[in-house]
Motif scaffolding. Structure first.
Motif, PDB file in Angstrom:
ATOM      1  N   GLY A  65      93.883 -18.280   6.087  1.00  0.00           N
ATOM      2  CA  GLY A  65      93.678 -18.820   4.549  1.00  0.00           C
ATOM      3  C   GLY A  65      92.767 -19.677   4.937  1.00  0.00           C
ATOM      4  N   LEU A  66      93.005 -21.149   3.934  1.00  0.00           N
ATOM      5  CA  LEU A  66      91.264 -21.860   4.312  1.00  0.00           C
ATOM      6  C   LEU A  66      91.527 -22.706   5.175  1.00  0.00           C
ATOM      7  CD1 LEU A  66      89.317 -21.835   1.187  1.00  0.00           C
ATOM      8  CD2 LEU A  66      88.984 -20.886   2.772  1.00  0.00           C
ATOM      9  N   LEU A  67      92.041 -22.865   6.396  1.00  0.00           N
ATOM     10  CA  LEU A  67      92.312 -23.980   7.486  1.00  0.00           C
ATOM     11  C   LEU A  67      91.236 -24.555   7.675  1.00  0.00           C
ATOM     12  CD1 LEU A  67      94.414 -25.347   8.949  1.00  0.00           C
ATOM     13  CD2 LEU A  67      94.544 -23.311  10.625  1.00  0.00           C
ATOM     14  N   GLY A  68      91.325 -26.036   7.431  1.00  0.00           N
ATOM     15  CA  GLY A  68      89.903 -27.047   7.648  1.00  0.00           C
ATOM     16  C   GLY A  68      90.237 -27.789   9.057  1.00  0.00           C
ATOM     17  N   PHE A  69      88.821 -28.023   9.533  1.00  0.00           N
ATOM     18  CA  PHE A  69      88.752 -29.355  10.238  1.00  0.00           C
ATOM     19  C   PHE A  69      88.913 -28.799  11.870  1.00  0.00           C
ATOM     20  CE2 PHE A  69      89.405 -31.922   6.811  1.00  0.00           C
ATOM     21  CZ  PHE A  69      88.044 -32.586   6.570  1.00  0.00           C
ATOM     22  N   VAL A  70      89.608 -27.579  11.964  1.00  0.00           N
ATOM     23  CA  VAL A  70      90.211 -27.255  13.630  1.00  0.00           C
ATOM     24  C   VAL A  70      88.799 -27.454  14.395  1.00  0.00           C
ATOM     25  CG1 VAL A  70      91.100 -25.242  15.183  1.00  0.00           C
ATOM     26  CG2 VAL A  70      92.385 -25.887  12.896  1.00  0.00           C
ATOM     27  N   GLY A  71      87.452 -26.318  13.672  1.00  0.00           N
ATOM     28  CA  GLY A  71      85.890 -26.031  13.617  1.00  0.00           C
ATOM     29  C   GLY A  71      85.615 -27.409  14.376  1.00  0.00           C
ATOM     30  N   LEU A  72      85.875 -28.713  13.607  1.00  0.00           N
ATOM     31  CA  LEU A  72      84.894 -29.563  14.025  1.00  0.00           C
ATOM     32  C   LEU A  72      85.457 -31.066  15.039  1.00  0.00           C
ATOM     33  CD1 LEU A  72      83.104 -31.764  12.973  1.00  0.00           C
ATOM     34  CD2 LEU A  72      85.376 -33.348  10.884  1.00  0.00           C
ATOM     35  N   ILE A  73      86.941 -30.358  14.942  1.00  0.00           N
ATOM     36  CA  ILE A  73      88.128 -31.703  15.579  1.00  0.00           C
ATOM     37  C   ILE A  73      87.803 -31.311  17.515  1.00  0.00           C
ATOM     38  CG2 ILE A  73      89.374 -32.765  16.302  1.00  0.00           C
ATOM     39  CD1 ILE A  73      90.530 -33.141  13.012  1.00  0.00           C
ATOM     40  N   VAL A  74      88.238 -29.930  17.131  1.00  0.00           N
ATOM     41  CA  VAL A  74      88.171 -29.611  18.230  1.00  0.00           C
ATOM     42  C   VAL A  74      87.018 -29.332  19.495  1.00  0.00           C
ATOM     43  CG1 VAL A  74      88.320 -28.053  20.177  1.00  0.00           C
ATOM     44  CG2 VAL A  74      90.740 -28.400  18.359  1.00  0.00           C
ATOM     45  N   PRO A  75      85.756 -28.388  18.912  1.00  0.00           N
ATOM     46  CA  PRO A  75      84.447 -28.467  20.093  1.00  0.00           C
ATOM     47  C   PRO A  75      84.438 -30.121  20.418  1.00  0.00           C
ATOM     48  CG  PRO A  75      84.440 -27.263  18.097  1.00  0.00           C
ATOM     49  CD  PRO A  75      85.380 -28.135  17.774  1.00  0.00           C
ATOM     50  N   ILE A  79      91.509 -20.817  18.326  1.00  0.00           N
ATOM     51  CA  ILE A  79      90.974 -20.539  18.924  1.00  0.00           C
ATOM     52  C   ILE A  79      89.429 -19.652  18.554  1.00  0.00           C
ATOM     53  CG2 ILE A  79      90.157 -18.453  20.534  1.00  0.00           C
ATOM     54  CD1 ILE A  79      92.950 -18.250  21.703  1.00  0.00           C
ATOM     55  N   CYS A  80      89.869 -19.040  17.288  1.00  0.00           N
ATOM     56  CA  CYS A  80      88.556 -18.350  16.869  1.00  0.00           C
ATOM     57  C   CYS A  80      88.184 -19.351  16.266  1.00  0.00           C
ATOM     58  CB  CYS A  80      88.768 -17.197  15.858  1.00  0.00           C
ATOM     59  SG  CYS A  80      89.640 -15.616  16.267  1.00  0.00           S
ATOM     60  N   LEU A  81      88.326 -20.336  15.249  1.00  0.00           N
ATOM     61  CA  LEU A  81      88.038 -21.791  14.782  1.00  0.00           C
ATOM     62  C   LEU A  81      87.200 -22.744  15.701  1.00  0.00           C
ATOM     63  CD1 LEU A  81      90.448 -22.090  11.497  1.00  0.00           C
ATOM     64  CD2 LEU A  81      88.213 -20.502  11.800  1.00  0.00           C
ATOM     65  N   SER A  82      87.532 -23.347  16.435  1.00  0.00           N
ATOM     66  CA  SER A  82      87.030 -23.550  17.476  1.00  0.00           C
ATOM     67  C   SER A  82      85.989 -23.067  18.145  1.00  0.00           C
ATOM     68  CB  SER A  82      88.249 -23.866  18.712  1.00  0.00           C
ATOM     69  OG  SER A  82      89.353 -24.527  18.556  1.00  0.00           O
ATOM     70  N   LEU A  83      85.628 -21.961  18.176  1.00  0.00           N
ATOM     71  CA  LEU A  83      84.419 -21.590  19.123  1.00  0.00           C
ATOM     72  C   LEU A  83      83.871 -21.153  18.216  1.00  0.00           C
ATOM     73  CD1 LEU A  83      86.526 -18.421  21.391  1.00  0.00           C
ATOM     74  CD2 LEU A  83      85.039 -20.496  21.866  1.00  0.00           C
ATOM     75  N   SER A  84      84.024 -21.160  16.511  1.00  0.00           N
ATOM     76  CA  SER A  84      82.617 -20.873  15.846  1.00  0.00           C
ATOM     77  C   SER A  84      82.441 -22.404  15.833  1.00  0.00           C
ATOM     78  CB  SER A  84      83.868 -20.092  14.468  1.00  0.00           C
ATOM     79  OG  SER A  84      83.192 -20.032  13.210  1.00  0.00           O
ATOM     80  N   GLY A  85      83.288 -23.253  15.631  1.00  0.00           N
ATOM     81  CA  GLY A  85      82.321 -24.462  15.340  1.00  0.00           C
ATOM     82  C   GLY A  85      82.535 -25.144  16.778  1.00  0.00           C
ATOM     83  N   ALA A  86      82.003 -24.482  17.363  1.00  0.00           N
ATOM     84  CA  ALA A  86      81.035 -25.009  18.826  1.00  0.00           C
ATOM     85  C   ALA A  86      79.481 -24.575  18.619  1.00  0.00           C
ATOM     86  CB  ALA A  86      82.187 -24.769  20.813  1.00  0.00           C
ATOM     87  N   ILE A  87      79.766 -22.852  18.251  1.00  0.00           N
ATOM     88  CA  ILE A  87      78.743 -22.311  17.713  1.00  0.00           C
ATOM     89  C   ILE A  87      77.656 -23.459  16.922  1.00  0.00           C
ATOM     90  CG2 ILE A  87      77.583 -20.191  17.356  1.00  0.00           C
ATOM     91  CD1 ILE A  87      79.909 -18.706  18.532  1.00  0.00           C
ATOM     92  N   LEU A  88      78.323 -22.860  16.129  1.00  0.00           N
ATOM     93  CA  LEU A  88      77.232 -24.085  14.784  1.00  0.00           C
ATOM     94  C   LEU A  88      76.878 -24.913  15.391  1.00  0.00           C
ATOM     95  CD1 LEU A  88      80.367 -22.630  11.648  1.00  0.00           C
ATOM     96  CD2 LEU A  88      77.799 -21.878  11.872  1.00  0.00           C
ATOM     97  N   GLN A  89      77.912 -25.892  15.818  1.00  0.00           N
ATOM     98  CA  GLN A  89      77.463 -26.902  16.382  1.00  0.00           C
ATOM     99  C   GLN A  89      75.997 -26.659  17.588  1.00  0.00           C
ATOM    100  OE1 GLN A  89      81.250 -29.427  17.758  1.00  0.00           O
ATOM    101  NE2 GLN A  89      81.401 -29.432  15.352  1.00  0.00           N
ATOM    102  N   GLY A  90      76.120 -26.218  17.943  1.00  0.00           N
ATOM    103  CA  GLY A  90      75.445 -25.527  19.073  1.00  0.00           C
ATOM    104  C   GLY A  90      74.136 -25.617  18.286  1.00  0.00           C
ATOM    105  N   ILE A  91      73.911 -23.973  17.775  1.00  0.00           N
ATOM    106  CA  ILE A  91      72.765 -23.492  17.133  1.00  0.00           C
ATOM    107  C   ILE A  91      72.169 -24.229  15.492  1.00  0.00           C
ATOM    108  CG2 ILE A  91      73.827 -20.926  17.798  1.00  0.00           C
ATOM    109  CD1 ILE A  91      74.070 -21.423  14.369  1.00  0.00           C
ATOM    110  N   MET A  92      72.939 -25.320  15.422  1.00  0.00           N
ATOM    111  CA  MET A  92      72.150 -25.488  14.128  1.00  0.00           C
ATOM    112  C   MET A  92      72.073 -27.387  14.834  1.00  0.00           C
ATOM    113  SD  MET A  92      74.669 -24.680  11.551  1.00  0.00           S
ATOM    114  CE  MET A  92      74.507 -22.922  10.816  1.00  0.00           C
ATOM    115  N   ARG A  93      72.687 -28.098  16.137  1.00  0.00           N
ATOM    116  CA  ARG A  93      72.335 -28.725  16.811  1.00  0.00           C
ATOM    117  C   ARG A  93      73.188 -30.610  15.530  1.00  0.00           C
ATOM    118  NH1 ARG A  93      68.448 -26.091  18.606  1.00  0.00           N
ATOM    119  NH2 ARG A  93      66.561 -27.178  17.219  1.00  0.00           N
ATOM    120  N   ASN A  94      73.769 -30.527  15.434  1.00  0.00           N
ATOM    121  CA  ASN A  94      74.311 -30.672  14.225  1.00  0.00           C
ATOM    122  C   ASN A  94      75.738 -31.292  14.463  1.00  0.00           C
ATOM    123  OD1 ASN A  94      75.680 -32.522  11.869  1.00  0.00           O
ATOM    124  ND2 ASN A  94      74.503 -30.887  10.493  1.00  0.00           N
TER     125      ASN A  94
END
Length: 331
Positions: free
Chosen positions: A254-264, A72-87
């Motif tokens: 720890g440093l779990l990758g790609f959740v914030g990229l894939i899920v959003p 939940i945390c990594l997915s929401l963080s990724g969704a926010i970053l993709q939105g505010i940075m439009r990337n």
């Protein structure tokens, strides 16, 4: 027409909720001892003196809860970053936010182990400072995706050099945190649940209260300003929330990758870019993905267990290359 689209989005959300419930029972029910969904419910709520209760309550349930919260945390963080940075390529691990949280957590775990309970706060501060540095370095009369990714990669490499330096200088202290490097949930207990839950609750609740602000921000700074939105202060609030969510996840797994990229990105393809629906979709889909990947990590080579980060990297790497090939922005 608009009403039909809303109904369709609600149906997709219901399906994501059902997927989360199914993922929960798959995770809790599978292992060395297989337990049916009915017996899981009995063991949790009724039969407190059974072997099943001990297995579920002391081992599988806290691990599954932490996996869900991390997703939940990594997915929401990724969704926010993709939105505010439009990337669409922005995510906590790609642009270095997770590395900032990880370095701060490593400093506490290795240099100040007696203050381990401060890891979530330290990880949040590390993630926040890293996000602000990356954003400021990428800013030049606006933020472009290329500058953002390049700044993130550069800062991430510097931070990972710091992590590697700590491992090199203190080899006698890293035995318990090696799994932290790739992201793992082994030996997860109720201590980790108590550690991550308050920060996750604050972050998730705050994000769900202000989805329309991010919808407006996505229209561009000039239009958002014309609609009365305080652009910079709103963007800063979202940066804080993204950092809090990423930091709390890193502190637990720890440093779990790609959740914030894939899920959003998957949620956006299925439900659209309206953050009133995208945030809830990311919550349930993120929890399901990490829970299922962790279950796979436990069972794939049983009785040996591999870190869930390996599974996520195996899935996330090809998906990241797919996004690069498409070269599409966030719609």
């Amino acid at each position: 027409m608009a009403e039909n689209k809303t109904i369709n989005k609600n149906i997709i959300l219901i399906l994501f909720i059902l997927l989360t419930i199914i993922s929960f029972f798959i995770s809790v029910g599978n292992g060395a001892v297989k337990i049916s969904p009915i017996n899981i419910l009995k063991a949790i709520f009724c039969e407190k003196d059974t072997v099943n209760h001990q297995i579920i309550w002391n081992v599988r349930l806290p691990r599954t809860i932490v996996a869900g919260l991390v997703g939940i945390c990594l997915s929401l963080s990724g969704a926010i970053l993709q939105g505010i940075m439009r990337n669409p390529l922005a995510s906590p691990n790609i642009i270095g936010v997770s590395s900032g949280a990880g370095l701060a957590a490593f400093i506490i775990l290795i240099l100040l182990p007696e203050y381990y309970y401060m890891v979530p706060i330290g990880a949040f501060i590390g993630a926040l400072l890293t996000t602000l540095v990356i954003y400021s370095l990428a800013w030049k009369e606006g933020v472009t995706p290329t500058r953002l990714i390049l700044a993130g990669v550069a800062i991430s490499s510097i931070l990972r050099a710091g992590i590697n330096a700590l491992i090199t200088f203190y080899p006698d202290r890293v035995a318990g945190v090696v799994g932290f490097m790739v992201g793992g949930l082994s030996a997860t207990a109720w201590t980790e649940v108590k550690m991550i839950f308050p920060y996750a609750l604050i972050g998730v609740t705050s994000v769900l209260l202000i989805p329309n602000k991010l919808n407006i921000l996505m229209l561009g700074d000039e239009i958002a300003t014309g609609l009365g939105l305080k652009v910079e202060s709103t963007r800063f609030i979202f940066i804080i929330l993204a950092s809090l969510l990423a930091g709390s996840a890193v502190s637990a797994v720890g440093l779990l990758g790609f959740v914030g990229l894939i899920v959003p990105h998957i949620a956006r393809l299925l439900i659209g870019s309206d953050y009133r629906f995208l945030f809830p979709a990311s919550i349930f889909l993120g929890a399901s993905v990490v829970i299922l990947c962790d279950t796979l990590a436990r069972l794939l080579f049983a009785p040996m267990e591999i870190p869930v980060g390996i599974i996520m990297s195996a899935l996330g790497g090809p998906f990241f290359l797919y996004l690069l090939r498409r070269k599409e922005g966030v719609r």
